[in-house]
Design an enzyme around this catalytic site. Structure first.
Site, PDB file in Angstrom:
ATOM      1  N   GLU A  30     -46.338 -27.169 -13.823  1.00  0.00           N
ATOM      2  CA  GLU A  30     -45.002 -26.624 -14.096  1.00  0.00           C
ATOM      3  C   GLU A  30     -45.025 -25.105 -13.999  1.00  0.00           C
ATOM      4  O   GLU A  30     -44.095 -24.496 -13.448  1.00  0.00           O
ATOM      5  CB  GLU A  30     -44.538 -27.028 -15.501  1.00  0.00           C
ATOM      6  CG  GLU A  30     -44.274 -28.503 -15.665  1.00  0.00           C
ATOM      7  CD  GLU A  30     -43.827 -28.822 -17.069  1.00  0.00           C
ATOM      8  OE1 GLU A  30     -42.635 -29.156 -17.230  1.00  0.00           O
ATOM      9  OE2 GLU A  30     -44.652 -28.725 -18.009  1.00  0.00           O
ATOM     10  N   TYR A  62     -18.465 -11.976 -17.919  1.00  0.00           N
ATOM     11  CA  TYR A  62     -19.307 -13.161 -17.726  1.00  0.00           C
ATOM     12  C   TYR A  62     -20.124 -13.094 -16.451  1.00  0.00           C
ATOM     13  O   TYR A  62     -21.169 -13.721 -16.352  1.00  0.00           O
ATOM     14  CB  TYR A  62     -18.504 -14.463 -17.820  1.00  0.00           C
ATOM     15  CG  TYR A  62     -17.286 -14.559 -16.949  1.00  0.00           C
ATOM     16  CD1 TYR A  62     -17.382 -14.894 -15.611  1.00  0.00           C
ATOM     17  CD2 TYR A  62     -16.020 -14.332 -17.476  1.00  0.00           C
ATOM     18  CE1 TYR A  62     -16.252 -14.994 -14.814  1.00  0.00           C
ATOM     19  CE2 TYR A  62     -14.887 -14.437 -16.697  1.00  0.00           C
ATOM     20  CZ  TYR A  62     -15.013 -14.764 -15.353  1.00  0.00           C
ATOM     21  OH  TYR A  62     -13.902 -14.864 -14.568  1.00  0.00           O
ATOM     22  N   GLU A  82     -37.135 -25.028 -26.085  1.00  0.00           N
ATOM     23  CA  GLU A  82     -36.618 -24.469 -27.329  1.00  0.00           C
ATOM     24  C   GLU A  82     -36.732 -22.937 -27.307  1.00  0.00           C
ATOM     25  O   GLU A  82     -35.811 -22.232 -27.740  1.00  0.00           O
ATOM     26  CB  GLU A  82     -37.384 -25.033 -28.534  1.00  0.00           C
ATOM     27  CG  GLU A  82     -37.094 -26.481 -28.828  1.00  0.00           C
ATOM     28  CD  GLU A  82     -37.912 -27.484 -28.009  1.00  0.00           C
ATOM     29  OE1 GLU A  82     -37.852 -28.683 -28.341  1.00  0.00           O
ATOM     30  OE2 GLU A  82     -38.613 -27.086 -27.051  1.00  0.00           O
ATOM     31  N   LYS A 107     -33.393 -29.624 -18.191  1.00  0.00           N
ATOM     32  CA  LYS A 107     -34.634 -29.661 -17.430  1.00  0.00           C
ATOM     33  C   LYS A 107     -34.669 -31.019 -16.711  1.00  0.00           C
ATOM     34  O   LYS A 107     -35.346 -31.952 -17.148  1.00  0.00           O
ATOM     35  CB  LYS A 107     -35.828 -29.478 -18.372  1.00  0.00           C
ATOM     36  CG  LYS A 107     -37.155 -29.313 -17.666  1.00  0.00           C
ATOM     37  CD  LYS A 107     -38.259 -28.987 -18.666  1.00  0.00           C
ATOM     38  CE  LYS A 107     -39.595 -28.856 -17.978  1.00  0.00           C
ATOM     39  NZ  LYS A 107     -40.682 -28.549 -18.925  1.00  0.00           N
TER      40      LYS A 107
END
Length: 128
Positions: A30, A62, A82, A107
């Site tokens: 990863e 934005y 997290e 994910k």
């Protein structure tokens, strides 16, 4: 009720599907190969000043925020979504007009040995 007694507005500005390649995860592949992350953000802010003035300086830009969120996804690899979600929430709360933020990190290519459509974590953070 006098206008000074009115509660703070709970307007909600959302951007969904911010996509970037990040190298986050606990596995070496990863970190090495990277993968697509998608992020949804929502901001709680009072938009009345911007609506009254029609002035971008009176609200959250934005476009600039999305560029900063994208950079947060693309840099400084971490193990956990997290940690990435908290990083993005901190970016969103960096504008003092934002009272709260909801961040969802998707994910979709998480290394799971099963058929699934998405892994997502949603966090809610506020100034209080």
């Amino acid at each position: 009720m006098k206008s000074s007694d009115a509660p703070d507005a709970q307007d909600r500005l959302s951007v969904r599907g911010i996509e970037a390649v990040g190298h986050h995860g606990v596995f070496d592949h990863e970190r090495r190969n990277g993968q697509i992350f998608r992020v949804d953000i929502a901001l709680g802010l009072d938009t009345r000043a911007a609506a009254g003035s029609d002035d971008l300086r009176q609200t959250v830009d934005y476009g600039s925020l999305v560029a900063t969120v994208k950079k947060a996804i693309e840099t400084d690899p971490v193990d956990l979504i997290e940690t990435l979600a908290q990083r993005i929430a901190t970016v969103c709360l960096s504008d003092e007009r934002v009272q709260w933020t909801e961040v969802t990190v998707h994910k979709p290519d998480a290394p799971i040995e099963a058929t699934f459509s998405d892994v997502a974590l949603t966090i809610l953070r506020s100034r209080a």
